[in-house]
Design a protein around this motif. Structure first.
Motif, PDB file in Angstrom:
ATOM      1  N   ASP A   1      -6.986   0.698   1.854  1.00  0.00           N
ATOM      2  CA  ASP A   1      -8.332   0.224   1.552  1.00  0.00           C
ATOM      3  C   ASP A   1      -9.140   0.271   2.846  1.00  0.00           C
ATOM      4  OD1 ASP A   1     -10.649  -1.085   0.942  1.00  0.00           O
ATOM      5  OD2 ASP A   1      -9.678  -2.885   0.125  1.00  0.00           O
TER       6      ASP A   1
ATOM      7  N   MET B   1      -9.648   4.455  -2.487  1.00  0.00           N
ATOM      8  CA  MET B   1      -8.623   4.354  -1.455  1.00  0.00           C
ATOM      9  C   MET B   1      -8.465   5.672  -0.694  1.00  0.00           C
ATOM     10  SD  MET B   1      -7.592   1.259  -1.679  1.00  0.00           S
ATOM     11  CE  MET B   1      -7.523  -0.126  -2.824  1.00  0.00           C
TER      12      MET B   1
ATOM     13  N   SER C   1     -10.045   5.256  -6.969  1.00  0.00           N
ATOM     14  CA  SER C   1     -10.021   3.808  -6.748  1.00  0.00           C
ATOM     15  C   SER C   1     -10.666   3.405  -5.430  1.00  0.00           C
ATOM     16  CB  SER C   1      -8.567   3.310  -6.778  1.00  0.00           C
ATOM     17  OG  SER C   1      -7.953   3.606  -8.018  1.00  0.00           O
TER      18      SER C   1
ATOM     19  N   ASN D   1      -7.332  -2.611   8.187  1.00  0.00           N
ATOM     20  CA  ASN D   1      -7.410  -1.154   8.301  1.00  0.00           C
ATOM     21  C   ASN D   1      -8.674  -0.677   8.993  1.00  0.00           C
ATOM     22  OD1 ASN D   1      -5.003  -0.981   6.786  1.00  0.00           O
ATOM     23  ND2 ASN D   1      -6.140  -0.993   4.858  1.00  0.00           N
TER      24      ASN D   1
ATOM     25  N   ARG E   1       0.796  -1.211   0.000  1.00  0.00           N
ATOM     26  CA  ARG E   1       0.000   0.000   0.000  1.00  0.00           C
ATOM     27  C   ARG E   1       0.832   1.266   0.000  1.00  0.00           C
ATOM     28  NH1 ARG E   1      -2.409  -1.813  -2.609  1.00  0.00           N
ATOM     29  NH2 ARG E   1      -2.808   0.293  -3.285  1.00  0.00           N
TER      30      ARG E   1
ATOM     31  N   ARG F   1     -11.841   9.684  -0.406  1.00  0.00           N
ATOM     32  CA  ARG F   1     -11.271   8.575  -1.171  1.00  0.00           C
ATOM     33  C   ARG F   1     -10.928   9.036  -2.586  1.00  0.00           C
ATOM     34  NH1 ARG F   1     -14.957   3.371   0.791  1.00  0.00           N
ATOM     35  NH2 ARG F   1     -15.316   4.138   2.924  1.00  0.00           N
TER      36      ARG F   1
ATOM     37  N   ASN G   1     -11.885  -0.815   3.533  1.00  0.00           N
ATOM     38  CA  ASN G   1     -12.694  -2.014   3.748  1.00  0.00           C
ATOM     39  C   ASN G   1     -11.852  -3.236   4.095  1.00  0.00           C
ATOM     40  OD1 ASN G   1     -15.165  -0.656   3.108  1.00  0.00           O
ATOM     41  ND2 ASN G   1     -14.593  -0.770   0.944  1.00  0.00           N
ATOM     42  N   ASP G   2     -10.531  -3.097   4.045  1.00  0.00           N
ATOM     43  CA  ASP G   2      -9.664  -4.192   4.460  1.00  0.00           C
ATOM     44  C   ASP G   2      -9.781  -4.342   5.972  1.00  0.00           C
ATOM     45  OD1 ASP G   2      -7.401  -5.735   5.358  1.00  0.00           O
ATOM     46  OD2 ASP G   2      -6.394  -5.291   3.469  1.00  0.00           O
TER      47      ASP G   2
ATOM     48  N   GLU H   1      -0.330  -5.917   5.187  1.00  0.00           N
ATOM     49  CA  GLU H   1      -1.545  -6.217   4.434  1.00  0.00           C
ATOM     50  C   GLU H   1      -1.416  -7.528   3.672  1.00  0.00           C
ATOM     51  OE1 GLU H   1      -2.971  -2.992   2.087  1.00  0.00           O
ATOM     52  OE2 GLU H   1      -3.869  -2.027   3.824  1.00  0.00           O
TER      53      GLU H   1
ATOM     54  N   GLU I   1      -1.635   4.431   0.193  1.00  0.00           N
ATOM     55  CA  GLU I   1      -3.076   4.284   0.024  1.00  0.00           C
ATOM     56  C   GLU I   1      -3.551   3.165   0.940  1.00  0.00           C
ATOM     57  OE1 GLU I   1      -4.082   3.471  -3.999  1.00  0.00           O
ATOM     58  OE2 GLU I   1      -3.617   5.493  -4.719  1.00  0.00           O
TER      59      GLU I   1
END
Length: 703
Positions: free
Chosen positions: A73, A95, A93, A79, A36, A90, A75-76, A341, A71
């Protein structure tokens, strides 16, 4: 032969290096899209650095300075723990973007290095590696050109790559003098409007000339009826409200007293509560450390093709920290950020100095990571929050069960840890909760991947032993750096060779060395003439920050105490912390006792009290004390000092010399000092003994 002239074990290094390349190549199979950190931009390169100095067996170093762009995510799941990341803007993308500075010192010929990174998260933007690295430090370590200093430094002769990066928004926005910064997004409501909420400032000017105070966050309104400013002289005084006619907003980020030109009072405590707007997503600082280090360790290039200057080289990554960033790493482990990640481990080992059991006011809305609670400063900030210990314990107040190593244990990504801290952390940071249950009733066994070491009788970092500052006594000059270096080598051996380090050394309930601060006789501190003892210790309370605190939102800021304690927010349900017991000299019994404590000329304490006019008898923050022993028996008897005099302890200089050398040699044998650090410690102690004028010189000594 000195370290700087040590012959390089070249063939051995290269055989280890080959294995490291193979491991790195396997790691690089993962998609580059998983990394990332998306852009690594070197804006300044100095090759060679250190004035061209060449380290024996390693060669010359180069300095890389620049910006990293990341960057995340939102929704990860790795994170999602970051507070307000879902409310950050965001890109196309989807991010969340951020950027930060970096500073790297690396061997020009990586094959001659040791294929390891020493990473230091800066303290409020500052690099504090100097003491650990034997004086080669400052905010631009590469600018050091003194050959003698470089030759005796600790890290470069060993072939380490040294890296720093910004993570802390409280470090500001200026990159002058290589200050480490991070640029973070501002959280917004879904409709794009400003998020508002309660914010709290606690400040002591320390002078009688400052006329304005700058707020951490902009005020949502300049309506003074929606804010409260209070003042008090001493910590236990009742805060007095300053009427709205006595202060004003200079701007939405600054206040001042009225009439204009009025200065804040010297050493008085001020508190300001107001509604703030536009919180930064400060928890991204954790991810910024994770992703920068993981990129250096596992990647070959960024998304634009810019090469990783360490590609394929890194076998191990360790940290060295001082104070605030150690609390960052406590929470880093607790929140699961030692898993990249990609699922890989980020750090192999953490060497923590003066962080103890506390976390950081970072992953919260309207957080203030620069804050640190001590006896008289920065109370009521969310810092000392359960869990305190590395192993799982149960919070007797809330019923929750957790430990700082729980998440990394679940993902098999835990680092080894050397938790080294001073006696000051017991007096001002509730360090005993690191190794007892939350009731303070039972000693904990300790986590198998961590060791805890109290540096006995020491303040929060080495002080000037001939200065008092704002305190009543001389500051405490004890220096932990030799211990840190020895335990860093032990950390390497633990992580790389499975050689166990020295056992933890902390005060224990079971042997009576961990006790309450009062009564004085119970904790052992002697009644020294001219030295005030009042047992002042920071108590760890459970506060109520509101119903959404588990989501990182403080609806009550400052907090209140839960029922039935609401009438006084400085009293509430207690996590029972305690302090180390002392011997008859007033020096701590338990812990790692430096040679200066084993063969003492002074009483050394981890606590101190403020002087008259400076908040007299309130805690003197991070300071400790050096209280000299009486020089002669006659002086001791005349003053009524219960401590033996120097002449009674050491009948002559030869006797003192043997005691010093015996203590230093034992310290090395126990694994708390490298042999290369022993001569300097011995000479310093001998010179200090000679300077007292109280140790008799024999004729043989004089020769």
């Amino acid at each position: 032969m000195g370290i700087g002239n040590r012959p390089a074990p070249g063939s051995r290094r290269r055989s280890l290096y080959a294995g490291g390349v193979l491991a790195a190549a396997v790691a690089l199979v993962a998609s580059a899209a998983d990394a990332r950190l998306v852009k690594f931009e070197v804006t300044s390169k100095e090759s060679p650095t250190f004035g061209g100095y060449s380290f024996a067996g390693v060669g010359q170093y180069e300095k890389l300075v620049g910006m990293a762009y990341g960057e995340l995510d939102p929704n990860d799941p790795k994170n999602a723990v970051i507070v307000d990341i879902q409310l950050a803007p965001r890109n196309a993308s989807g991010m969340v973007e951020y950027s930060h500075t970096f500073y790297i010192l690396k061997p020009i010929e990586l094959a001659n290095g040791n294929h390891k990174i020493l990473y230091e998260p800066p303290n409020r933007g500052r690099k504090l590696i100097g003491g650990f690295n034997r004086g080669v430090g400052g905010n631009d370590p590469g600018a050091v050109t003194d050959a003698d200093a470089l030759a005796r430094s600790f890290l470069m002769p060993r072939g380490y790559t040294i890296a720093f990066s910004g993570w802390d928004f409280s470090a500001g926005t200026s990159t002058a003098n290589f200050n480490s910064i991070i640029n973070l997004p501002t959280a917004r409501n879904p409709d794009g409007s400003s998020i508002t909420g309660p914010s709290y400032e606690y400040f002591v000017m320390g002078n009688a000339t400052t006329q304005t105070y700058t707020l951490t966050y902009a005020a949502a309104s300049l309506d003074k009826s929606k804010a409260v400013l209070t003042t008090r002289k001493l910590l236990n005084d009742v805060p007095q409200v300053i009427p709205s006619t006595g202060w004003e907003y200079v701007s939405e980020t600054q206040i001042r007293l009225l009439p204009a030109g009025t200065a804040f009072n010297l050493a008085d405590i001020y508190e300001f509560s107001y509604t703030a707007k536009d919180p930064k997503v400060n928890g991204i600082g954790f991810a910024a450390v994770r992703d920068f280090v993981a990129w250096l360790r596992y990647r070959t290039a960024d998304d634009s093709g810019n090469a990783n200057p360490l590609a394929g080289d890194v076998r191990r990554v360790y940290t060295e920290v001082l104070s605030q960033p150690g609390r960052l790493l406590n929470d880093f482990r607790n929140l699961g950020f030692n898993q990249a990640e990609t699922g890989q481990k980020v750090f192999d080992g953490h060497m923590q100095w003066i962080a103890a059991a506390d976390g950081l006011n970072l992953n919260l809305r309207f957080s203030q990571p620069a804050r640190t609670e001590r006896n008289r400063q920065d109370h009521l900030y969310a810092e000392g929050i359960f869990p305190f210990a590395n192993e799982s314990t149960t919070d007797h107040i809330t019923g929750k069960t957790a430990g700082r190593y729980d998440k990394c244990t679940a993902t098999n990504t835990c680092p080894f840890a050397m938790e080294i801290y001073s006696a000051n952390e017991y007096w001002v940071k509730a360090a005993s909760l690191f190794h007892t249950d939350t009731k303070g009733a039972v000693d904990l066994p300790g986590h198998p991947m961590a060791r805890l070491y109290l540096v006995s009788s020491m303040q929060h970092g080495a002080g000037n032993g001939n200065s008092r500052g704002s305190c009543q006594q001389f500051l405490n000059p004890l220096d932990s750096a030799p211990i840190q270096r020895a335990l860093f080598v032990a950390l390497e051996n633990w992580a790389e060779r499975n050689i166990a380090p020295p056992d933890s050394r902390v005060p224990r309930l079971a042997d009576g060395t961990l006790v309450p601060p009062l009564p004085q006789a119970g904790m052992g501190f002697p009644p020294i003439p001219g030295v005030t003892y009042n047992g002042l210790m920071t108590t760890r309370y459970r506060y109520d920050y509101g119903p959404r605190f588990d989501q990182g939102i403080m609806d009550l800021n400052p907090p209140t105490a839960p029922p039935p304690y609401q009438n006084n927010p400085l009293h509430g349900p207690i996590y029972n912390n305690m302090i180390p017991k002392t011997d008859a000299d007033g020096n701590d019994i338990a812990g790692v006792r430096l040679p200066e404590v084993r063969v003492p000329l002074n009483t050394y304490t981890g606590w101190a009290l403020r002087a008259a006019g400076q908040g007299e008898n309130d805690g003197c923050e991070s300071a400790g004390q050096r209280v000299p022993f009486p020089t002669t028996k006659a002086a001791r008897e005349a003053s009524g000092d219960p401590r033996l005099s120097i002449e009674e302890r050491y009948p002559n200089f030869t006797a003192y010399y043997y005691k010093v050398t015996e203590a230093v040699n034992a310290f090395v044998a126990e694994g708390f000092m490298l042999a290369e650090d022993a001569p300097e410690t011995t000479n310093r102690m001998l010179n200090a003994g000679f300077a007292t004028g109280a140790i008799k010189m024999l004729e043989a000594d004089q020769e």
